[in-house]
Design a protein around this motif. Structure first.
Motif, PDB file in Angstrom:
ATOM      1  N   VAL A  65      18.822  22.837  11.680  1.00 21.43           N
ATOM      2  CA  VAL A  65      19.738  22.766  10.539  1.00 21.43           C
ATOM      3  C   VAL A  65      19.254  21.717   9.537  1.00 21.43           C
ATOM      4  O   VAL A  65      19.242  21.943   8.333  1.00 21.43           O
ATOM      5  CB  VAL A  65      21.182  22.460  11.016  1.00 21.43           C
ATOM      6  CG1 VAL A  65      22.076  22.064   9.843  1.00 21.43           C
ATOM      7  CG2 VAL A  65      21.771  23.668  11.734  1.00 21.43           C
ATOM      8  N   GLN A  66      18.820  20.567  10.063  1.00 19.27           N
ATOM      9  CA  GLN A  66      18.313  19.529   9.159  1.00 19.27           C
ATOM     10  C   GLN A  66      17.073  20.010   8.404  1.00 19.27           C
ATOM     11  O   GLN A  66      16.951  19.831   7.197  1.00 19.27           O
ATOM     12  CB  GLN A  66      17.976  18.247   9.936  1.00 19.27           C
ATOM     13  CG  GLN A  66      17.563  17.103   9.008  1.00 19.27           C
ATOM     14  CD  GLN A  66      16.994  15.896   9.726  1.00 19.27           C
ATOM     15  OE1 GLN A  66      16.719  15.933  10.921  1.00 19.27           O
ATOM     16  NE2 GLN A  66      16.836  14.806   9.000  1.00 19.27           N
ATOM     17  N   GLY A  67      16.156  20.629   9.152  1.00 20.07           N
ATOM     18  CA  GLY A  67      14.938  21.135   8.521  1.00 20.07           C
ATOM     19  C   GLY A  67      15.261  22.157   7.438  1.00 20.07           C
ATOM     20  O   GLY A  67      14.604  22.201   6.393  1.00 20.07           O
ATOM     21  N   TYR A  68      16.297  22.952   7.704  1.00 22.41           N
ATOM     22  CA  TYR A  68      16.697  23.975   6.734  1.00 22.41           C
ATOM     23  C   TYR A  68      17.368  23.350   5.511  1.00 22.41           C
ATOM     24  O   TYR A  68      16.966  23.590   4.372  1.00 22.41           O
ATOM     25  CB  TYR A  68      17.636  24.973   7.403  1.00 22.41           C
ATOM     26  CG  TYR A  68      18.186  26.025   6.469  1.00 22.41           C
ATOM     27  CD1 TYR A  68      17.338  26.930   5.825  1.00 22.41           C
ATOM     28  CD2 TYR A  68      19.561  26.118   6.228  1.00 22.41           C
ATOM     29  CE1 TYR A  68      17.844  27.892   4.964  1.00 22.41           C
ATOM     30  CE2 TYR A  68      20.076  27.079   5.366  1.00 22.41           C
ATOM     31  CZ  TYR A  68      19.210  27.960   4.735  1.00 22.41           C
ATOM     32  OH  TYR A  68      19.701  28.906   3.877  1.00 22.41           O
ATOM     33  N   THR A  69      18.397  22.507   5.771  1.00 17.83           N
ATOM     34  CA  THR A  69      19.166  21.963   4.645  1.00 17.83           C
ATOM     35  C   THR A  69      18.382  20.905   3.879  1.00 17.83           C
ATOM     36  O   THR A  69      18.744  20.559   2.765  1.00 17.83           O
ATOM     37  CB  THR A  69      20.505  21.356   5.114  1.00 17.83           C
ATOM     38  OG1 THR A  69      20.236  20.373   6.124  1.00 17.83           O
ATOM     39  CG2 THR A  69      21.432  22.422   5.663  1.00 17.83           C
ATOM     40  N   GLN A  70      17.304  20.381   4.483  1.00 17.73           N
ATOM     41  CA  GLN A  70      16.475  19.433   3.742  1.00 17.73           C
ATOM     42  C   GLN A  70      15.117  20.036   3.420  1.00 17.73           C
ATOM     43  O   GLN A  70      14.111  19.334   3.349  1.00 17.73           O
ATOM     44  CB  GLN A  70      16.334  18.126   4.527  1.00 17.73           C
ATOM     45  CG  GLN A  70      17.687  17.430   4.679  1.00 17.73           C
ATOM     46  CD  GLN A  70      17.586  16.035   5.258  1.00 17.73           C
ATOM     47  OE1 GLN A  70      16.556  15.633   5.762  1.00 17.73           O
ATOM     48  NE2 GLN A  70      18.680  15.293   5.180  1.00 17.73           N
ATOM     49  N   SER A  71      15.096  21.343   3.237  1.00 13.80           N
ATOM     50  CA  SER A  71      13.855  22.002   2.818  1.00 13.80           C
ATOM     51  C   SER A  71      13.857  22.129   1.302  1.00 13.80           C
ATOM     52  O   SER A  71      14.900  22.048   0.657  1.00 13.80           O
ATOM     53  CB  SER A  71      13.761  23.394   3.449  1.00 13.80           C
ATOM     54  OG  SER A  71      14.794  24.224   2.935  1.00 13.80           O
ATOM     55  N   LYS A  72      12.683  22.325   0.772  1.00 15.93           N
ATOM     56  CA  LYS A  72      12.585  22.507  -0.678  1.00 15.93           C
ATOM     57  C   LYS A  72      13.402  23.729  -1.111  1.00 15.93           C
ATOM     58  O   LYS A  72      14.115  23.690  -2.115  1.00 15.93           O
ATOM     59  CB  LYS A  72      11.120  22.680  -1.076  1.00 15.93           C
ATOM     60  CG  LYS A  72      10.935  22.852  -2.571  1.00 15.93           C
ATOM     61  CD  LYS A  72       9.473  22.939  -2.955  1.00 15.93           C
ATOM     62  CE  LYS A  72       9.339  23.088  -4.473  1.00 15.93           C
ATOM     63  NZ  LYS A  72       7.934  23.235  -4.864  1.00 15.93           N
ATOM     64  N   PHE A  92      16.090  25.107   0.248  1.00  9.85           N
ATOM     65  CA  PHE A  92      17.533  24.865   0.259  1.00  9.85           C
ATOM     66  C   PHE A  92      17.939  23.896  -0.852  1.00  9.85           C
ATOM     67  O   PHE A  92      18.944  24.099  -1.531  1.00  9.85           O
ATOM     68  CB  PHE A  92      17.943  24.304   1.623  1.00  9.85           C
ATOM     69  CG  PHE A  92      19.426  24.208   1.823  1.00  9.85           C
ATOM     70  CD1 PHE A  92      20.146  25.283   2.340  1.00  9.85           C
ATOM     71  CD2 PHE A  92      20.122  23.044   1.510  1.00  9.85           C
ATOM     72  CE1 PHE A  92      21.524  25.207   2.534  1.00  9.85           C
ATOM     73  CE2 PHE A  92      21.490  22.952   1.699  1.00  9.85           C
ATOM     74  CZ  PHE A  92      22.197  24.038   2.211  1.00  9.85           C
ATOM     75  N   MET A  93      17.135  22.858  -1.027  1.00 11.74           N
ATOM     76  CA  MET A  93      17.528  21.808  -1.970  1.00 11.74           C
ATOM     77  C   MET A  93      17.219  22.147  -3.423  1.00 11.74           C
ATOM     78  O   MET A  93      17.577  21.390  -4.333  1.00 11.74           O
ATOM     79  CB  MET A  93      16.874  20.479  -1.582  1.00 11.74           C
ATOM     80  CG  MET A  93      17.361  19.971  -0.229  1.00 11.74           C
ATOM     81  SD  MET A  93      16.732  18.328   0.152  1.00 11.74           S
ATOM     82  CE  MET A  93      18.195  17.342  -0.068  1.00 11.74           C
ATOM     83  N   VAL A 128      21.866  24.226  -2.282  1.00  8.38           N
ATOM     84  CA  VAL A 128      22.639  23.053  -2.703  1.00  8.38           C
ATOM     85  C   VAL A 128      21.643  22.121  -3.387  1.00  8.38           C
ATOM     86  O   VAL A 128      20.829  21.480  -2.737  1.00  8.38           O
ATOM     87  CB  VAL A 128      23.308  22.355  -1.496  1.00  8.38           C
ATOM     88  CG1 VAL A 128      24.094  21.132  -1.946  1.00  8.38           C
ATOM     89  CG2 VAL A 128      24.225  23.338  -0.771  1.00  8.38           C
TER      90      VAL A 128
END
Lengths: 572, 183
Positions: free
Chosen positions: B144-151, B153-154, B158
């Motif tokens: 989840v972290q890797g996903y939500t802090q990916s280029k 996603f960001m 969001v």
């Protein structure tokens, strides 16, 4: 510098030497060079050039290998610096690692250091409040330390002087115990902070919640553009170094300014071993430097010397500057050098939930961090069973909620749809501590570092006054939150937090009227060695509870002005 | 593959929504060399399938496209302690055993619904072996972290603002969803 013998003494002679390039050293450099003095600025660490040496400044979160987390092996190898709130992947290169520069803890003390040009001015929290006479008169009124040899009127014009150049954002709040300054527009309080501010004003007659005053260019003036700095862009990634020069640092401001004068020679990788004292002349003639790369010892000479190595390092240099005249350290006839070290109590927090206000949110980021509660305890008179008082940081924020339960496309969708939650509010304590002889630093007799400098022994601890004050903070701020209607109030003493992590260590070479009980006079001048000046945290007679950097800057500018006038008069 | 190349590739895929080359997933070598724990190429591939089950490819990139299982392993290797690493390794074995018992076909070939059901049964149960729980927790959290802090996603979901250039207060709330840019 392979062939020192042919280096002429002349080439190593300057009008002034500044030891250290951090927040106060940078100011000494700017002021001295601005007055036309050829100035050598010595920095023990590497050079960090504004914008050029900020490797992480424009990195996105996904570009950090561990998403800004420090790997476990690094944390285990560096337990001290790892406890610092700002030690993450994005700024780790600006912190001293434990092993690189060991010291001895007689009692637990987390010594956080930044050895590079700019020092900790790159990393500081940028909060800037003036002292008032309620602070300068503290020791005399309450009978601790020694009387400050100056009062607010002495330093007020110099606060103005440095504020205009550094760029301080804030509001004219008209509070006697926290004098107003030369402000750029203050950052606004948000909905909940404003509510709390109004509540406190209504409920208490001597308490205030104001917008935190900080060294950010909310609306730059021509003097800031002239420095190459522009408006703060609300990144709040300051610890990486700011490409906009949006906050004040030596790197963005005073050092390039001094460089531009053509009068500064900056020498990184130069650890000062000692100040050279000439028995015949009765003053200092220069400094002995160890090149950290070659380990060569080189002497530099000047008519005046400013010691701005950071509080404890300044103590170390003075203690190590021994001579027949000063066998216990430069200017240390009184034997108080290294003693009466104090710090700030960052030992407690109060957090709570806030009901309501859900029709409002914020956008962007607040460089000021929110609100500030100036000291309200024992201001006009002694009223509690502990001496002095505390200020508090205050911030409210709208939370965001993301449903991260489950897996698959449902999870993927919910991660992509975070929702606003309720408001939260938090406060942290910043308390004054009482300088005591038993809180000291001294040089170890045997152990030396890689460059032959004696290791520093640090013996600093909390006392009963600190514990009482911490409890009072929890009680009072807890009550302020309660009467404001905040819910789920969580009052916490930060467990196991050693002194030092406040990064506000002060004293050791305190100012005072009397050479028998202090090291420096009212001009930050060593009582018994008139051409040496100390204007960093080491000079502090007491700590008040304001963030100290602004006061160091003002002391430095004032002291340089005095020193140069004395030189012109032929007294130095 | 030496570590430097592996990391470089990892940085490449984690850095963007770059599609992860399929042939790299099929190899018999590890794509990431770990210092502190030992994971076989087969286990690494199984982990890729678990991560893909957590963040599947839909109309937008999934865990395999983004190499999220390699991020899980990188973080586990560098930022977690010995105990967690041991539990993870053991839990991964337990997971493989449970999957094999449930269905003779390799986990990778199960329908997404069946794979999700197995993961959900772990997420929602309290009486499982500690190792299995820890393995699942770390895998899920870091995926989840890797996903939500990916280029991806960001920048697309969001939006992260490097330079907000503003701090506005008393902003009226129009929608509770915060994913909208500047919203």
């Amino acid at each position: 510098m392979a062939n020192l013998n042919i280096d002429s003494v002349k080439e190593r002679t300057f009008d002034a030497i500044v030891i250290g390039s951090g927040i106060s050293g940078g100011w000494a450099a700017k002021e001295l060079t601005g007055k036309g003095l050829k100035t050598l600025v010595l920095e023990r660490g590497r050079d960090v050039k504004h914008n050029i040496d900020y490797p992480t400044t424009n990195m996105y979160p996904w570009e950090f290998k561990h998403r800004n987390e420090i790997p476990l092996a690094v944390r285990e190898e560096n337990p001290i610096v790892s406890r610092c709130y700002a030690f993450h992947e994005d700024a780790a290169h600006f912190f001293v690692k434990d092993k690189e520069h060991p010291y001895i803890q007689e009692k637990p003390f987390d010594w956080i250091r930044g050895y590079q040009v700019g020092g900790k001015s790159l990393l500081w929290a940028r909060q800037t409040q003036r002292w008032s006479d309620f602070d300068f008169e503290g020791p005399a009124r309450d009978g601790f330390a020694v009387d400050w040899p100056i009062r607010y009127a002495d330093i007020a014009p110099w606060y103005s002087y440095v504020e205009k150049f550094a760029g301080i954002s804030g509001n004219k709040d008209g509070i006697a115990e926290l004098p107003d300054g030369e402000f750029l527009p203050g950052f606004p309080l948000n909905t909940v902070e404003k509510y709390f501010s109004d509540h406190v004003k209504k409920t208490y007659n001597n308490r205030h919640v104001i917008s935190a005053r900080c060294a950010h260019l909310s609306k730059p003036e021509p003097i800031h553009f002239e420095q190459g700095r522009v408006q703060c862009q609300n990144r709040v990634l300051c610890q990486r170094g700011c490409p906009f020069g949006g906050y004040f640092s030596s790197n963005a401001s005073t050092i390039p300014w001094a460089m531009k004068s053509g009068n500064m020679t900056l020498r990184p990788f130069s650890v000062v071993q000692s100040i050279i004292y000439d028995e015949n002349k009765g003053k200092a003639t220069g400094v002995r430097v160890i090149d950290t790369n070659t380990k060569e010892v080189i002497e530099y000479y000047a008519r005046i010397i400013f010691v701005n190595a950071a509080a404890l390092n300044t103590n170390m240099i003075l203690l190590n500057s021994t001579s027949n005249r000063f066998p216990n350290g430069l200017g240390n006839d009184s034997e108080v050098l290294g003693k009466y070290v104090a710090f700030h109590l960052y030992t407690a927090t109060v957090n709570a939930d806030v009901e309501g206000f859900t029709e409002f949110k914020t956008e962007g980021r607040n460089p000021a961090g929110g609100g500030y509660i100036p000291r309200f305890r024992n201001v006009q008179k002694q009223e509690t069973d502990f001496l002095r008082g505390y200020a508090a940081g205050l911030g409210a924020y709208r939370s965001t909620h993301t449903d991260s339960s489950g897996v698959g496309s449902k999870l993927k969708n919910s991660l992509g749809s975070p929702e606003l939650g309720g408001w939260g509010v938090g406060s942290h304590m910043m308390g004054e501590t009482i300088p005591k002889e038993s809180n000291y630093v001294k040089l170890d007799k045997d152990q030396k570092d890689e460059w032959g400098m004696p290791l520093l022994r640090i013996s600093v601890d909390y006392d009963d006054n600190d514990h009482k004050m911490t409890n009072d903070y929890l009680e009072q701020v807890g009550e302020m939150f309660e009467t404001a209607g905040f819910k789920n109030i969580r009052k916490e003493i930060t467990k196991g937090k050693a002194p030092g992590l406040d990064i506000h260590e002060m004293g050791g070479a305190r100012m005072g009227h009397d050479p028998k009980t202090s090291i420096l006079n009212k001009w930050n001048q060593v009582h018994t060695c008139s051409n040496v000046f100390v204007t960093d945290g080491a000079c502090m007679t007491s700590t008040a509870c304001q963030n100290p950097s602004l006061t160091y800057m003002a002391f430095t500018a004032r002291s340089v002005d005095y020193a140069v006038n004395e030189m012109k008069k032929g007294n130095l | 593959m030496d570590r430097r190349v592996a990391i470089k590739n990892l940085a490449l895929v984690l850095g963007g929504a770059t599609l992860f080359p399929k042939n790299m997933l099929a190899g018999d070598t590890n794509l990431i060399q770990l210092k502190n724990l030992s994971i076989t190429p087969a286990q690494e591939k199984l982990l890729a399938e678990v991560a893909e089950t957590i963040i599947p490819k839909t109309t937008t990139p999934g865990a395999k496209d983004m190499g999220l299982h390699l991020f899980v392993l990188l973080m586990l290797d560098d930022c977690y302690g010995k105990h967690d690493q041991q539990q993870f390794a053991e839990g991964l074995k337990q997971f493989a055993a449970i999957a094999a018992k449930k269905n003779a076909k390799p986990f990778a070939l199960w329908p997404q619904a069946q794979r999700e059901a197995l993961l959900l049964s772990i997420e929602q149960k309290n009486d499982l072996p500690a190792e299995l729980n820890r393995f699942y927790r770390i895998t899920k959290d870091k995926t989840v972290q890797g996903y939500t802090q990916s280029k991806y996603f960001m920048t697309k979901k969001v939006v992260y603002e490097l330079v907000p250039s503003r701090y506005n207060v008393n902003v009226p709330v129009k929608t509770k969803n915060t994913a909208v840019k500047h919203g």
